[in-house]
Design an enzyme around this catalytic site. Structure first.
Site, PDB file in Angstrom:
ATOM      1  N   TYR A   1     -93.539  61.051 -39.109  1.00  0.00           N
ATOM      2  CA  TYR A   1     -92.813  59.958 -38.446  1.00  0.00           C
ATOM      3  C   TYR A   1     -93.791  58.897 -37.958  1.00  0.00           C
ATOM      4  CZ  TYR A   1     -90.663  57.506 -34.475  1.00  0.00           C
ATOM      5  OH  TYR A   1     -90.236  56.549 -33.588  1.00  0.00           O
TER       6      TYR A   1
ATOM      7  N   THR B   1     -94.048  52.680 -31.608  1.00  0.00           N
ATOM      8  CA  THR B   1     -93.870  53.855 -30.753  1.00  0.00           C
ATOM      9  C   THR B   1     -95.191  54.385 -30.194  1.00  0.00           C
ATOM     10  OG1 THR B   1     -93.366  56.236 -30.854  1.00  0.00           O
ATOM     11  CG2 THR B   1     -93.841  55.166 -32.945  1.00  0.00           C
TER      12      THR B   1
ATOM     13  N   GLU C   1     -95.943  57.319 -30.238  1.00  0.00           N
ATOM     14  CA  GLU C   1     -96.400  58.369 -31.158  1.00  0.00           C
ATOM     15  C   GLU C   1     -97.559  57.888 -32.032  1.00  0.00           C
ATOM     16  OE1 GLU C   1     -95.621  61.712 -32.319  1.00  0.00           O
ATOM     17  OE2 GLU C   1     -95.042  61.806 -30.232  1.00  0.00           O
TER      18      GLU C   1
ATOM     19  N   LYS D   1     -94.380  54.964 -38.972  1.00  0.00           N
ATOM     20  CA  LYS D   1     -94.314  53.885 -37.978  1.00  0.00           C
ATOM     21  C   LYS D   1     -95.611  53.069 -37.972  1.00  0.00           C
ATOM     22  CE  LYS D   1     -90.314  53.988 -35.662  1.00  0.00           C
ATOM     23  NZ  LYS D   1     -89.416  52.822 -35.577  1.00  0.00           N
TER      24      LYS D   1
HETATM   25  P1  NAP Z   1     -81.719  56.572 -32.581  1.00  0.00           P
HETATM   26  O1  NAP Z   1     -80.764  56.764 -31.460  1.00  0.00           O
HETATM   27  O2  NAP Z   1     -82.135  57.734 -33.408  1.00  0.00           O
HETATM   28  O3  NAP Z   1     -81.092  55.432 -33.531  1.00  0.00           O
HETATM   29  C1  NAP Z   1     -81.593  55.198 -34.805  1.00  0.00           C
HETATM   30  C2  NAP Z   1     -80.676  54.228 -35.499  1.00  0.00           C
HETATM   31  O4  NAP Z   1     -81.181  53.974 -36.822  1.00  0.00           O
HETATM   32  C3  NAP Z   1     -79.235  54.724 -35.666  1.00  0.00           C
HETATM   33  O5  NAP Z   1     -78.356  53.653 -35.458  1.00  0.00           O
HETATM   34  C4  NAP Z   1     -79.211  55.140 -37.122  1.00  0.00           C
HETATM   35  O6  NAP Z   1     -77.935  55.074 -37.707  1.00  0.00           O
HETATM   36  C5  NAP Z   1     -80.096  54.080 -37.732  1.00  0.00           C
HETATM   37  N1  NAP Z   1     -80.580  54.432 -39.057  1.00  0.00           N
HETATM   38  C6  NAP Z   1     -81.239  55.563 -39.419  1.00  0.00           C
HETATM   39  N2  NAP Z   1     -81.509  55.521 -40.735  1.00  0.00           N
HETATM   40  C7  NAP Z   1     -81.010  54.350 -41.198  1.00  0.00           C
HETATM   41  C8  NAP Z   1     -80.962  53.754 -42.479  1.00  0.00           C
HETATM   42  N3  NAP Z   1     -81.495  54.343 -43.555  1.00  0.00           N
HETATM   43  N4  NAP Z   1     -80.359  52.529 -42.607  1.00  0.00           N
HETATM   44  C9  NAP Z   1     -79.805  51.935 -41.528  1.00  0.00           C
HETATM   45  N5  NAP Z   1     -79.803  52.469 -40.313  1.00  0.00           N
HETATM   46  C10 NAP Z   1     -80.402  53.666 -40.142  1.00  0.00           C
HETATM   47  O7  NAP Z   1     -83.068  55.887 -32.051  1.00  0.00           O
HETATM   48  P2  NAP Z   1     -83.345  55.113 -30.670  1.00  0.00           P
HETATM   49  O8  NAP Z   1     -83.787  56.096 -29.654  1.00  0.00           O
HETATM   50  O9  NAP Z   1     -82.212  54.200 -30.394  1.00  0.00           O
HETATM   51  O10 NAP Z   1     -84.649  54.286 -31.075  1.00  0.00           O
HETATM   52  C11 NAP Z   1     -84.547  53.014 -31.701  1.00  0.00           C
HETATM   53  C12 NAP Z   1     -85.825  52.749 -32.495  1.00  0.00           C
HETATM   54  O11 NAP Z   1     -86.938  52.783 -31.600  1.00  0.00           O
HETATM   55  C13 NAP Z   1     -86.130  53.761 -33.580  1.00  0.00           C
HETATM   56  O12 NAP Z   1     -86.766  53.062 -34.623  1.00  0.00           O
HETATM   57  C14 NAP Z   1     -87.124  54.717 -32.933  1.00  0.00           C
HETATM   58  O13 NAP Z   1     -87.938  55.308 -33.908  1.00  0.00           O
HETATM   59  C15 NAP Z   1     -87.887  53.766 -32.045  1.00  0.00           C
HETATM   60  N6  NAP Z   1     -88.442  54.331 -30.815  1.00  0.00           N
HETATM   61  C16 NAP Z   1     -87.668  55.049 -29.977  1.00  0.00           C
HETATM   62  C17 NAP Z   1     -88.204  55.520 -28.791  1.00  0.00           C
HETATM   63  C18 NAP Z   1     -87.380  56.317 -27.818  1.00  0.00           C
HETATM   64  O14 NAP Z   1     -87.977  56.996 -26.964  1.00  0.00           O
HETATM   65  N7  NAP Z   1     -86.043  56.236 -27.876  1.00  0.00           N
HETATM   66  C19 NAP Z   1     -89.540  55.247 -28.459  1.00  0.00           C
HETATM   67  C20 NAP Z   1     -90.312  54.489 -29.339  1.00  0.00           C
HETATM   68  C21 NAP Z   1     -89.753  54.014 -30.516  1.00  0.00           C
HETATM   69  P3  NAP Z   1     -76.966  56.385 -37.821  1.00  0.00           P
HETATM   70  O15 NAP Z   1     -76.209  56.390 -36.527  1.00  0.00           O
HETATM   71  O16 NAP Z   1     -76.164  56.076 -39.017  1.00  0.00           O
HETATM   72  O17 NAP Z   1     -77.872  57.573 -37.970  1.00  0.00           O
HETATM   73  N1  GDD Z   2     -86.635  67.772 -29.797  1.00  0.00           N
HETATM   74  C1  GDD Z   2     -87.137  68.830 -29.119  1.00  0.00           C
HETATM   75  N2  GDD Z   2     -86.384  69.983 -29.043  1.00  0.00           N
HETATM   76  N3  GDD Z   2     -88.341  68.707 -28.545  1.00  0.00           N
HETATM   77  C2  GDD Z   2     -88.812  69.776 -27.853  1.00  0.00           C
HETATM   78  C3  GDD Z   2     -88.094  70.958 -27.729  1.00  0.00           C
HETATM   79  C4  GDD Z   2     -86.832  71.077 -28.363  1.00  0.00           C
HETATM   80  O1  GDD Z   2     -86.152  72.107 -28.306  1.00  0.00           O
HETATM   81  N4  GDD Z   2     -88.819  71.817 -26.962  1.00  0.00           N
HETATM   82  C5  GDD Z   2     -89.946  71.182 -26.629  1.00  0.00           C
HETATM   83  N5  GDD Z   2     -89.945  69.944 -27.166  1.00  0.00           N
HETATM   84  C6  GDD Z   2     -91.039  68.970 -27.043  1.00  0.00           C
HETATM   85  C7  GDD Z   2     -91.516  68.356 -28.359  1.00  0.00           C
HETATM   86  O2  GDD Z   2     -92.380  69.256 -29.042  1.00  0.00           O
HETATM   87  C8  GDD Z   2     -92.213  67.100 -27.830  1.00  0.00           C
HETATM   88  O3  GDD Z   2     -93.512  67.426 -27.407  1.00  0.00           O
HETATM   89  C9  GDD Z   2     -91.394  66.720 -26.597  1.00  0.00           C
HETATM   90  O4  GDD Z   2     -90.573  67.857 -26.292  1.00  0.00           O
HETATM   91  C10 GDD Z   2     -90.491  65.510 -26.802  1.00  0.00           C
HETATM   92  O5  GDD Z   2     -89.755  65.714 -27.985  1.00  0.00           O
HETATM   93  P1  GDD Z   2     -88.555  64.729 -28.383  1.00  0.00           P
HETATM   94  O6  GDD Z   2     -87.604  64.601 -27.267  1.00  0.00           O
HETATM   95  O7  GDD Z   2     -88.045  65.176 -29.705  1.00  0.00           O
HETATM   96  O8  GDD Z   2     -89.264  63.295 -28.484  1.00  0.00           O
HETATM   97  P2  GDD Z   2     -90.632  62.855 -29.164  1.00  0.00           P
HETATM   98  O9  GDD Z   2     -91.597  62.553 -28.058  1.00  0.00           O
HETATM   99  O10 GDD Z   2     -91.071  63.788 -30.212  1.00  0.00           O
HETATM  100  O11 GDD Z   2     -90.195  61.511 -29.901  1.00  0.00           O
HETATM  101  C11 GDD Z   2     -89.389  60.550 -29.226  1.00  0.00           C
HETATM  102  O12 GDD Z   2     -90.220  59.624 -28.568  1.00  0.00           O
HETATM  103  C12 GDD Z   2     -91.049  58.843 -29.436  1.00  0.00           C
HETATM  104  C13 GDD Z   2     -91.879  57.903 -28.534  1.00  0.00           C
HETATM  105  O13 GDD Z   2     -92.988  58.593 -28.036  1.00  0.00           O
HETATM  106  C14 GDD Z   2     -88.491  59.885 -30.275  1.00  0.00           C
HETATM  107  O14 GDD Z   2     -87.573  59.029 -29.625  1.00  0.00           O
HETATM  108  C15 GDD Z   2     -89.314  59.036 -31.229  1.00  0.00           C
HETATM  109  O15 GDD Z   2     -88.435  58.297 -32.087  1.00  0.00           O
HETATM  110  C16 GDD Z   2     -90.174  58.061 -30.401  1.00  0.00           C
HETATM  111  O16 GDD Z   2     -90.967  57.264 -31.250  1.00  0.00           O
END
Ligand code: NAP
Ligand code: GDD
Length: 326
Positions: free
Chosen positions: A155, A132, A134, A159
């Site tokens: 987190y 990520t 992050e 990672k």
């Molecule tokens: P998400 O929607 O939160 O999905 C996470 C998945 O992990 C869900 O299917 C969840 O299952 C499963 N999970 C959580 N804990 C588990 C456990 N203990 N055992 C088995 N499964 C478990 O995340 P996403 O946005 O699809 O992201 C996919 C991956 O990419 C994650 O690892 C995230 O950290 C990473 N990532 C995401 C982003 C982004 O912007 N979306 C960016 C960079 C990296 P449940 O439905 O049961 O909770």
């Molecule tokens: N969730 C949330 N809720 N975030 C907020 C809010 C709120 O009400 N208000 C402001 N934010 C700000 C957070 O502080 C952060 O700076 C930004 O919005 C994005 O927050 P999220 O959408 O929760 O995503 P993230 O950037 O912290 O993390 C996501 O992206 C990562 C990749 O950069 C997640 O998908 C992570 O799993 C992923 O690794």
């Protein structure tokens, strides 16, 4: 349609985190390429598979948990996947401050358990690890594969452990294992806990008269937001290369949370300033302030680049939430 040559066998993929946003899009894409798709799901008291409901008859689901190496070993032993996508994680950065140990066990140690299982039961499989942006924390933007990693949350620390473990297993045991360092990617399937979907869902509720106010936290943080279906394609492309390598995936465009909210409200014909309030409960103890991807390597070596820009993404998400609520 398949991607295989004549006589080539159907490929098998295992996706942990298949029920999440990325897992669902990745499953659709792999099915479209003719893969046999398997996924790891957790047993929950409430049915939690809405993202994959429409494809559930075409995929194979296995109960298990990334916290249990036995589950991982028996699934690998049973299905011998060609490709493994490790998407399972406690993926909420804000929540990781409240449950740091649990986040470490799933998001960090989960990777170690999976790598051990792969080493023992599927050493020829190709592994994708969901790293990520992050990881970079507050290192200067734009961030690329050589930018120092300085995580700012439990987190991201978890990672980072997974990120390095993948490299260690690649170098030590010759596994085909690589990490996609993905910047934020969103979609109508994004969980409501993440800020983009929280905003577009609230816009729809305000339009339909269900509420008037949206409570947010830090409006100044800047993120590089892309469209999730394009990002899962990059995951697959990384596993088709001759050598395993890590890639940064993003758009190269950055916007603040406030800008996202302003434009999302504008798309629905609303003035955001009349509806947004800041609630200190949504602030984090520490914050990654500015993320913006340098995707030179992905463009050059992977031949990947996104088509959907910031405004296109917001339009897709607001439209979907408006349709859902009508
Ligand atoms: P998400 O929607 O939160 O999905 C996470 C998945 O992990 C869900 O299917 C969840 O299952 C499963 N999970 C959580 N804990 C588990 C456990 N203990 N055992 C088995 N499964 C478990 O995340 P996403 O946005 O699809 O992201 C996919 C991956 O990419 C994650 O690892 C995230 O950290 C990473 N990532 C995401 C982003 C982004 O912007 N979306 C960016 C960079 C990296 P449940 O439905 O049961 O909770
Ligand atoms: N969730 C949330 N809720 N975030 C907020 C809010 C709120 O009400 N208000 C402001 N934010 C700000 C957070 O502080 C952060 O700076 C930004 O919005 C994005 O927050 P999220 O959408 O929760 O995503 P993230 O950037 O912290 O993390 C996501 O992206 C990562 C990749 O950069 C997640 O998908 C992570 O799993 C992923 O690794």
């Amino acid at each position: 349609m398949t991607i295989y040559g004549v006589g080539e066998e159907m490929r098998t993929a295992l996706i942990t985190g298949i029920s999440g946003q990325d897992g669902s899009y990745l499953s659709e894409m792999l099915l479209g390429k003719g893969y046999e798709v398997h996924g790891l799901i957790r047993r929950t008291s409430n049915y939690n598979l809405s993202n994959i409901e429409h494809i559930k008859d075409r995929i194979h689901l296995h109960y298990g948990d990334i916290e249990n190496e036995n589950h991982l070993c028996s699934i690998l032993h049973e299905i011998s996947p060609d490709e493994i996508y490790n998407l399972a994680a406690q993926s909420d950065v804000g929540v990781s401050f409240q449950i740091p140990e649990y986040t470490g066990l799933t998001t960090g140690m989960g990777v170690c358990r999976l790598l051990e299982a792969v080493k023992r039961f599927s050493p020829k499989a190709r592994l994708y690890q969901a790293s990520t942006s992050e990881l970079f924390g507050n290192s200067p933007a734009p961030q690329n594969e050589n930018t120092p990693m300085m995580p700012t949350s439990p987190y991201a620390v978890a990672k980072l452990y997974g990120h390095h473990m993948v490299r260690v297993y690649r170098e030590s045991y010759g596994l085909f294992a690589c990490c996609g360092i993905l910047f934020n990617h969103e979609s109508p399937r994004r969980g409501l806990n993440f800020v983009t979907r929280k905003i577009t869902h609230a816009v729809a509720e305000i339009v339909s008269g269900k509420r008037q106010t949206l409570w947010l936290g830090n409006l100044d943080a800047k993120r590089d937001w892309g469209y999730a279906p394009e990002y899962v394609k990059a995951m697959w492309m990384m596993l088709q290369r001759d050598e395993p390598e890590d890639f940064v995936i993003g758009t190269g465009e950055t916007h603040s949370v406030g800008e996202f909210a302003e434009y999302a409200f504008e798309v629905a014909g609303l003035d955001w300033l009349k509806h947004i309030e800041v609630d200190a409960n949504n602030l984090r103890p520490n914050e990654t302030r500015l993320l913006c991807a340098d995707i030179t390597k992905a463009k050059t070596l992977l031949h990947w680049q996104p088509d959907i820009n910031f405004r296109g993404l917001v339009n897709i998400m607001v439209d979907a939430d408006l349709k859902r609520i009508r």
